[in-house]
Design a protein around this motif. Sequence first.
Motif, PDB file in Angstrom:
ATOM      1  N   MET A   6       5.098 -30.522 -41.243  1.00  0.00           N
ATOM      2  CA  MET A   6       5.104 -30.376 -39.787  1.00  0.00           C
ATOM      3  C   MET A   6       6.453 -29.896 -39.287  1.00  0.00           C
ATOM      4  N   GLY A   7       7.517 -30.372 -39.933  1.00  0.00           N
ATOM      5  CA  GLY A   7       8.851 -29.926 -39.550  1.00  0.00           C
ATOM      6  C   GLY A   7       9.032 -28.436 -39.725  1.00  0.00           C
ATOM      7  N   HIS A   8       8.283 -27.854 -40.661  1.00  0.00           N
ATOM      8  CA  HIS A   8       8.324 -26.408 -40.883  1.00  0.00           C
ATOM      9  C   HIS A   8       7.297 -25.658 -40.041  1.00  0.00           C
ATOM     10  N   GLY A   9       6.607 -26.365 -39.148  1.00  0.00           N
ATOM     11  CA  GLY A   9       5.639 -25.722 -38.283  1.00  0.00           C
ATOM     12  C   GLY A   9       4.312 -25.417 -38.944  1.00  0.00           C
ATOM     13  N   ILE A  10       4.017 -26.067 -40.065  1.00  0.00           N
ATOM     14  CA  ILE A  10       2.783 -25.819 -40.806  1.00  0.00           C
ATOM     15  C   ILE A  10       1.633 -26.632 -40.208  1.00  0.00           C
ATOM     16  N   GLN A  11       0.477 -25.980 -40.072  1.00  0.00           N
ATOM     17  CA  GLN A  11      -0.727 -26.678 -39.636  1.00  0.00           C
ATOM     18  C   GLN A  11      -1.262 -27.536 -40.789  1.00  0.00           C
ATOM     19  N   CYS A  12      -1.685 -28.761 -40.478  1.00  0.00           N
ATOM     20  CA  CYS A  12      -2.053 -29.715 -41.522  1.00  0.00           C
ATOM     21  C   CYS A  12      -3.391 -30.384 -41.217  1.00  0.00           C
ATOM     22  N   GLY A  13      -3.974 -30.927 -42.272  1.00  0.00           N
ATOM     23  CA  GLY A  13      -5.194 -31.707 -42.135  1.00  0.00           C
ATOM     24  C   GLY A  13      -5.141 -32.927 -43.033  1.00  0.00           C
ATOM     25  N   VAL A  14      -5.734 -34.018 -42.583  1.00  0.00           N
ATOM     26  CA  VAL A  14      -5.773 -35.265 -43.347  1.00  0.00           C
ATOM     27  C   VAL A  14      -7.197 -35.793 -43.346  1.00  0.00           C
ATOM     28  N   VAL A  15      -7.661 -36.178 -44.517  1.00  0.00           N
ATOM     29  CA  VAL A  15      -8.922 -36.907 -44.617  1.00  0.00           C
ATOM     30  C   VAL A  15      -8.634 -38.169 -45.417  1.00  0.00           C
ATOM     31  N   GLN A  16      -8.920 -39.317 -44.816  1.00  0.00           N
ATOM     32  CA  GLN A  16      -8.711 -40.582 -45.505  1.00  0.00           C
ATOM     33  C   GLN A  16     -10.058 -41.116 -45.993  1.00  0.00           C
ATOM     34  N   PHE A  17     -10.208 -41.174 -47.315  1.00  0.00           N
ATOM     35  CA  PHE A  17     -11.364 -41.785 -47.940  1.00  0.00           C
ATOM     36  C   PHE A  17     -11.104 -43.289 -48.061  1.00  0.00           C
ATOM     37  N   ILE A  18     -12.163 -44.065 -48.135  1.00  0.00           N
ATOM     38  CA  ILE A  18     -12.101 -45.510 -48.371  1.00  0.00           C
ATOM     39  C   ILE A  18     -11.489 -46.252 -47.183  1.00  0.00           C
ATOM     40  N   LYS A  19     -10.249 -45.923 -46.826  1.00  0.00           N
ATOM     41  CA  LYS A  19      -9.584 -46.602 -45.714  1.00  0.00           C
ATOM     42  C   LYS A  19     -10.328 -46.324 -44.404  1.00  0.00           C
ATOM     43  N   PHE A  30       0.157 -35.885 -32.628  1.00  0.00           N
ATOM     44  CA  PHE A  30       0.384 -34.446 -32.750  1.00  0.00           C
ATOM     45  C   PHE A  30      -0.927 -33.713 -33.040  1.00  0.00           C
ATOM     46  N   PRO A  31      -1.908 -33.821 -32.133  1.00  0.00           N
ATOM     47  CA  PRO A  31      -3.219 -33.214 -32.407  1.00  0.00           C
ATOM     48  C   PRO A  31      -3.183 -31.695 -32.493  1.00  0.00           C
ATOM     49  N   GLU A  32      -2.155 -31.085 -31.918  1.00  0.00           N
ATOM     50  CA  GLU A  32      -2.056 -29.626 -31.982  1.00  0.00           C
ATOM     51  C   GLU A  32      -1.612 -29.143 -33.360  1.00  0.00           C
ATOM     52  N   GLN A  33      -1.129 -30.048 -34.198  1.00  0.00           N
ATOM     53  CA  GLN A  33      -0.637 -29.644 -35.519  1.00  0.00           C
ATOM     54  C   GLN A  33      -1.320 -30.368 -36.675  1.00  0.00           C
ATOM     55  N   VAL A  34      -1.905 -31.532 -36.425  1.00  0.00           N
ATOM     56  CA  VAL A  34      -2.534 -32.310 -37.496  1.00  0.00           C
ATOM     57  C   VAL A  34      -3.960 -32.690 -37.111  1.00  0.00           C
ATOM     58  N   ARG A  35      -4.890 -32.355 -37.974  1.00  0.00           N
ATOM     59  CA  ARG A  35      -6.274 -32.808 -37.803  1.00  0.00           C
ATOM     60  C   ARG A  35      -6.438 -34.048 -38.692  1.00  0.00           C
ATOM     61  N   PHE A  36      -6.558 -35.208 -38.072  1.00  0.00           N
ATOM     62  CA  PHE A  36      -6.522 -36.482 -38.796  1.00  0.00           C
ATOM     63  C   PHE A  36      -7.910 -37.108 -38.762  1.00  0.00           C
ATOM     64  N   HIS A  37      -8.527 -37.271 -39.934  1.00  0.00           N
ATOM     65  CA  HIS A  37      -9.875 -37.810 -40.032  1.00  0.00           C
ATOM     66  C   HIS A  37      -9.871 -39.075 -40.897  1.00  0.00           C
ATOM     67  N   VAL A  38     -10.203 -40.205 -40.294  1.00  0.00           N
ATOM     68  CA  VAL A  38     -10.350 -41.454 -41.036  1.00  0.00           C
ATOM     69  C   VAL A  38     -11.841 -41.634 -41.287  1.00  0.00           C
ATOM     70  N   MET A  39     -12.249 -41.498 -42.556  1.00  0.00           N
ATOM     71  CA  MET A  39     -13.671 -41.397 -42.866  1.00  0.00           C
ATOM     72  C   MET A  39     -14.217 -42.567 -43.679  1.00  0.00           C
ATOM     73  N   GLY A  40     -13.355 -43.468 -44.113  1.00  0.00           N
ATOM     74  CA  GLY A  40     -13.817 -44.597 -44.906  1.00  0.00           C
ATOM     75  C   GLY A  40     -14.278 -45.754 -44.042  1.00  0.00           C
ATOM     76  N   GLU A  97     -19.338 -38.842 -48.964  1.00  0.00           N
ATOM     77  CA  GLU A  97     -19.943 -37.515 -48.837  1.00  0.00           C
ATOM     78  C   GLU A  97     -19.639 -36.903 -47.472  1.00  0.00           C
ATOM     79  N   ALA A  98     -19.672 -37.721 -46.433  1.00  0.00           N
ATOM     80  CA  ALA A  98     -19.315 -37.231 -45.101  1.00  0.00           C
ATOM     81  C   ALA A  98     -17.844 -36.805 -45.058  1.00  0.00           C
ATOM     82  N   ALA A  99     -16.998 -37.580 -45.728  1.00  0.00           N
ATOM     83  CA  ALA A  99     -15.576 -37.251 -45.780  1.00  0.00           C
ATOM     84  C   ALA A  99     -15.352 -35.949 -46.537  1.00  0.00           C
ATOM     85  N   TRP A 100     -16.132 -35.737 -47.605  1.00  0.00           N
ATOM     86  CA  TRP A 100     -15.940 -34.500 -48.364  1.00  0.00           C
ATOM     87  C   TRP A 100     -16.416 -33.292 -47.569  1.00  0.00           C
ATOM     88  N   ALA A 101     -17.428 -33.447 -46.752  1.00  0.00           N
ATOM     89  CA  ALA A 101     -17.879 -32.344 -45.901  1.00  0.00           C
ATOM     90  C   ALA A 101     -16.758 -31.907 -44.957  1.00  0.00           C
TER      91      ALA A 101
END
Length: 203
Positions: free
Chosen positions: A58-71, A85-95, A113-117
Amino acid sequence: MSESPDRDERHLARMLRKKAVIDERIANSPNECGLLLVLTGNGKGKSSSAFGMLARSMGHGIQCGVVQFIKGRNSTGEELFFRRFPEQVRFHVMGEGFTWETQDRQRDIAAAEAAWAVSRELLSNPDIGLVVLDELNIALKHGYLDLDQVLSDLQARPPMQHVVVTGRGAKPEMIELADTVTEMGMVKHAFQAGIKAQKGVEL
């Protein structure tokens, strides 16, 4: 503490030799590509390291995504922070919580399976430079996802996209595919002394 001139000179000579070796290795490593990093092992720090790389990206201005399995049952400090920081990180808690809490294999499979989609959407987007797949190794270890499909999707991602996979018990096939693998070893943990997980350290 006083130091002798001879020791200083020996130190300088060693550092000059070391610099020459490192400079040569850097010169011989000109390639750039998206990396697959696997953080595994029984020690603490796998997710912490992944989220450190997320902050760095993020410090380098890179767009990022996170998917948390189990948790997922309780909010963590990293989720609360990176959701700012929703404009830079797509954060998905799927567990839906750790396996010993859910106690329902079919429900865990459906959640994985939903998290992998969602993960596949991130892995197919060339605008996203870093994807963190937190605790994916656990989902694979328990057989919640098809390993071959996961590896195929990882290989098919955009060429400059970095992916960080965390979780103990990484499959040998995942380790083989990875560019960088770190195994966290546990020497000592506060939980063994009856100290519960602490905010800012474990959660």
